[in-house]
Design a protein around this motif. Structure first.
Motif, PDB file in Angstrom:
ATOM      1  N   GLY A 344       0.819  -1.209   0.000  1.00  0.00           N
ATOM      2  CA  GLY A 344       0.000   0.000   0.000  1.00  0.00           C
ATOM      3  C   GLY A 344       0.845   1.249   0.000  1.00  0.00           C
ATOM      4  N   PHE A 345       1.921   1.231   0.787  1.00  0.00           N
ATOM      5  CA  PHE A 345       2.809   2.391   0.838  1.00  0.00           C
ATOM      6  C   PHE A 345       3.380   2.702  -0.541  1.00  0.00           C
ATOM      7  N   MET A 346       3.702   1.658  -1.297  1.00  0.00           N
ATOM      8  CA  MET A 346       4.285   1.844  -2.633  1.00  0.00           C
ATOM      9  C   MET A 346       3.222   1.825  -3.734  1.00  0.00           C
ATOM     10  N   ALA A 347       1.937   1.855  -3.342  1.00  0.00           N
ATOM     11  CA  ALA A 347       0.822   1.921  -4.294  1.00  0.00           C
ATOM     12  C   ALA A 347       0.831   0.767  -5.290  1.00  0.00           C
ATOM     13  N   LEU A 348       1.076  -0.450  -4.777  1.00  0.00           N
ATOM     14  CA  LEU A 348       1.037  -1.645  -5.615  1.00  0.00           C
ATOM     15  C   LEU A 348      -0.358  -2.260  -5.572  1.00  0.00           C
ATOM     16  N   PRO A 349      -0.813  -2.860  -6.656  1.00  0.00           N
ATOM     17  CA  PRO A 349      -2.158  -3.469  -6.671  1.00  0.00           C
ATOM     18  C   PRO A 349      -2.335  -4.556  -5.616  1.00  0.00           C
ATOM     19  N   VAL A 350      -1.258  -5.255  -5.249  1.00  0.00           N
ATOM     20  CA  VAL A 350      -1.379  -6.340  -4.269  1.00  0.00           C
ATOM     21  C   VAL A 350      -1.700  -5.821  -2.874  1.00  0.00           C
ATOM     22  N   ALA A 351      -1.766  -4.514  -2.702  1.00  0.00           N
ATOM     23  CA  ALA A 351      -2.172  -3.946  -1.411  1.00  0.00           C
ATOM     24  C   ALA A 351      -3.587  -4.360  -1.042  1.00  0.00           C
ATOM     25  N   ALA A 352      -4.373  -4.802  -2.018  1.00  0.00           N
ATOM     26  CA  ALA A 352      -5.743  -5.242  -1.750  1.00  0.00           C
ATOM     27  C   ALA A 352      -5.768  -6.521  -0.927  1.00  0.00           C
ATOM     28  N   GLY A 353      -4.653  -7.263  -0.899  1.00  0.00           N
ATOM     29  CA  GLY A 353      -4.553  -8.451  -0.055  1.00  0.00           C
ATOM     30  C   GLY A 353      -5.450  -9.586  -0.503  1.00  0.00           C
ATOM     31  N   LEU A 354      -6.061 -10.271   0.466  1.00  0.00           N
ATOM     32  CA  LEU A 354      -6.975 -11.373   0.167  1.00  0.00           C
ATOM     33  C   LEU A 354      -8.362 -10.804  -0.050  1.00  0.00           C
ATOM     34  N   ALA A 355      -8.637 -10.445  -1.276  1.00  0.00           N
ATOM     35  CA  ALA A 355      -9.928  -9.853  -1.610  1.00  0.00           C
ATOM     36  C   ALA A 355     -10.228 -10.117  -3.075  1.00  0.00           C
ATOM     37  N   ALA A 356     -11.480 -10.228  -3.397  1.00  0.00           N
ATOM     38  CA  ALA A 356     -11.878 -10.419  -4.790  1.00  0.00           C
ATOM     39  C   ALA A 356     -11.367  -9.256  -5.635  1.00  0.00           C
ATOM     40  N   GLY A 357     -10.796  -9.585  -6.775  1.00  0.00           N
ATOM     41  CA  GLY A 357     -10.258  -8.582  -7.672  1.00  0.00           C
ATOM     42  C   GLY A 357      -8.780  -8.308  -7.486  1.00  0.00           C
ATOM     43  N   ALA A 358      -8.202  -8.732  -6.364  1.00  0.00           N
ATOM     44  CA  ALA A 358      -6.781  -8.504  -6.105  1.00  0.00           C
ATOM     45  C   ALA A 358      -5.936  -9.484  -6.922  1.00  0.00           C
ATOM     46  N   PRO A 359      -4.709  -9.109  -7.247  1.00  0.00           N
ATOM     47  CA  PRO A 359      -3.823 -10.066  -7.918  1.00  0.00           C
ATOM     48  C   PRO A 359      -3.651 -11.315  -7.055  1.00  0.00           C
ATOM     49  N   ALA A 360      -3.583 -12.465  -7.695  1.00  0.00           N
ATOM     50  CA  ALA A 360      -3.459 -13.727  -6.964  1.00  0.00           C
ATOM     51  C   ALA A 360      -1.992 -14.004  -6.649  1.00  0.00           C
ATOM     52  N   ASP A 361      -1.409 -13.157  -5.798  1.00  0.00           N
ATOM     53  CA  ASP A 361      -0.071 -13.379  -5.236  1.00  0.00           C
ATOM     54  C   ASP A 361      -0.295 -13.936  -3.843  1.00  0.00           C
ATOM     55  N   LEU A 362      -0.151 -15.244  -3.692  1.00  0.00           N
ATOM     56  CA  LEU A 362      -0.588 -15.914  -2.480  1.00  0.00           C
ATOM     57  C   LEU A 362       0.500 -16.824  -1.930  1.00  0.00           C
ATOM     58  N   ALA A 363       0.682 -16.788  -0.617  1.00  0.00           N
ATOM     59  CA  ALA A 363       1.617 -17.671   0.064  1.00  0.00           C
ATOM     60  C   ALA A 363       0.835 -18.681   0.886  1.00  0.00           C
ATOM     61  N   LEU A 364       1.210 -19.954   0.786  1.00  0.00           N
ATOM     62  CA  LEU A 364       0.644 -21.001   1.634  1.00  0.00           C
ATOM     63  C   LEU A 364       1.701 -21.362   2.668  1.00  0.00           C
ATOM     64  N   ILE A 365       1.351 -21.242   3.943  1.00  0.00           N
ATOM     65  CA  ILE A 365       2.315 -21.441   5.014  1.00  0.00           C
ATOM     66  C   ILE A 365       1.763 -22.396   6.059  1.00  0.00           C
TER      67      ILE A 365
END
Length: 391
Positions: A344-365
């Protein structure tokens, strides 16, 4: 593609629907969809990590004089195994031609390789416009420290293809405010770090557009006046966000606790990892620190002076786990400090996190170790495609 996992914030089982590189929907799973025994075997799903400061990893050094595009591409793939879907290669103080070469190598990697272009969100230039004083200067070579220079910066920015996104400098130099305004006009985030600036100089930097403090509490004198000093001045500046190194070696817990209380959601975690991160414990020769030792506990120090750190050798998974295990932050909050908040600080789209419409950049831990205090990555998804799976 569907991913069944436990939501990192709620702990509840969800099904993440991924289509065309984005999260299409997140569906809550009830007992009918997922029996209890299956829930217990699920991993945790969280947004991919975003690291604003990585100097190197797995033996690849973004500051090596002979850095090539292939080294950058290999480093990108190496950081995936640490849950990082976006990061800022950090080029530190060096000879102008060395910095120029690093910028060209990173730019070439992004131009030639889609994976590098997707993972490298920008470049962090840390220096050479830093304090010349011992202590604040840290491990940055004194011979290459210099006042802010807009022409030199523009030359490096051109070589990078416009990828320099963050500049760390010390505002103690004359002309710092003009340089900061120059960067801000070009969309570059200016951060205060490795500084011995006084309160007025820090205030001037903030007025000129500085927005961040780089690894606050590190890159500082061993002894400081009680007050005023540049740490208080930065903590008190509401306009400044701050990055912290929470690996358990760089800052005491009480410092982390105070910084997080003061800055709140404006605290971002960075690894500040060097090339030895991800390597086995042992003794190594390095171009900056000389002979160094990486201990089994993950602490990196000078071989002849065990009390002096030689950089960070821990990636963000370790920092998050430490904050959570120490009770300084919940796991979800610590994770956000290293993912959606820096994004969010760097205004990246992935700032939306786990939400519909956000890029699917996901970590499974999964939680590991005694009491589940550790974290281990099992798989990483970037833009809807698997880029890492643990064997």
């Amino acid at each position: 593609m569907n991913i069944d996992a436990l939501h990192y914030r709620t702990g509840e089982p969800v099904r993440v629907h991924v289509e065309d590189g984005a999260i299409a929907a997140i569906e809550a799973l009830g007992i009918r969809e997922l029996p209890l025994e299956e829930r217990e075997g699920l991993p945790i799903v969280a947004p991919g990590l975003v690291d604003l400061q990585i100097n190197g990893y797995g033996g690849y050094d973004f500051n090596h004089p002979a850095l090539g595009a292939e080294d950058v591409k290999k480093a990108v793939r190496a950081v995936w195994r640490e849950g990082v879907t976006g990061f800022y290669p950090t080029v530190i103080t060096g000879a102008p031609y060395t910095i120029l070469g690093a910028m060209r190598a990173i730019a070439r990697a992004c131009e030639e390789d889609e994976a590098s272009a997707a993972t490298i969100k920008g470049i962090h230039l840390e220096g050479p416009f830093l304090s010349p004083e011992d202590g604040p200067r840290g491990a940055h070579a004194l011979e290459h420290i210099r006042p802010p220079d807009t022409a030199l910066f523009d030359q490096w920015q051109e070589a990078s293809g416009g990828r320099i996104s963050i500049v760390t400098l010390s505002p103690e130099w004359e002309g710092s405010a003009e340089f900061i305004r120059h960067c801000v006009r070009r969309g570059v985030t200016v951060s205060i770090g490795h500084t011995s600036a006084d309160a007025a100089q820090i205030a001037g930097a903030v007025a000129a557009g500085a927005r961040l403090s780089t690894h606050l509490g590190n890159g500082a004198h061993a002894m400081l006046p009680r007050h005023p000093n540049y740490l208080w001045a930065q903590l008190a500046a509401d306009e400044l966000w701050c990055t912290l190194i929470a690996d358990g070696f760089h800052l005491p817990d009480e410092v982390l606790k105070v910084a997080m209380k003061v800055k709140g959601r404006r605290v971002l975690l960075v690894s500040d990892a060097v090339a030895l991160a991800g390597l086995a414990p042992g003794s190594y020769d390095t171009p900056v620190g000389g002979r160094v030792v990486l201990t089994p506990a993950g602490r990196l120090h000078l071989a002849g002076e065990p009390g002096l750190l030689a950089g960070s050798a821990q990636m963000l998974l370790r920092h998050i786990a430490r904050l959570s295990a120490a009770g300084l932050a919940s796991l979800p909050d610590a994770w956000d400090m290293a993912s959606v908040h820096p994004a969010g600080f760097m205004a990246l789209p992935v700032a939306a996190g786990l939400a519909a419409g956000a890029p699917a950049d996901l970590a499974l831990i999964r939680r590991t170790g005694p009491g589940g205090g550790g974290l281990a990555l099992t798989a990483l998804c970037q833009a809807g495609g698997w880029v890492y799976r643990r064997e």
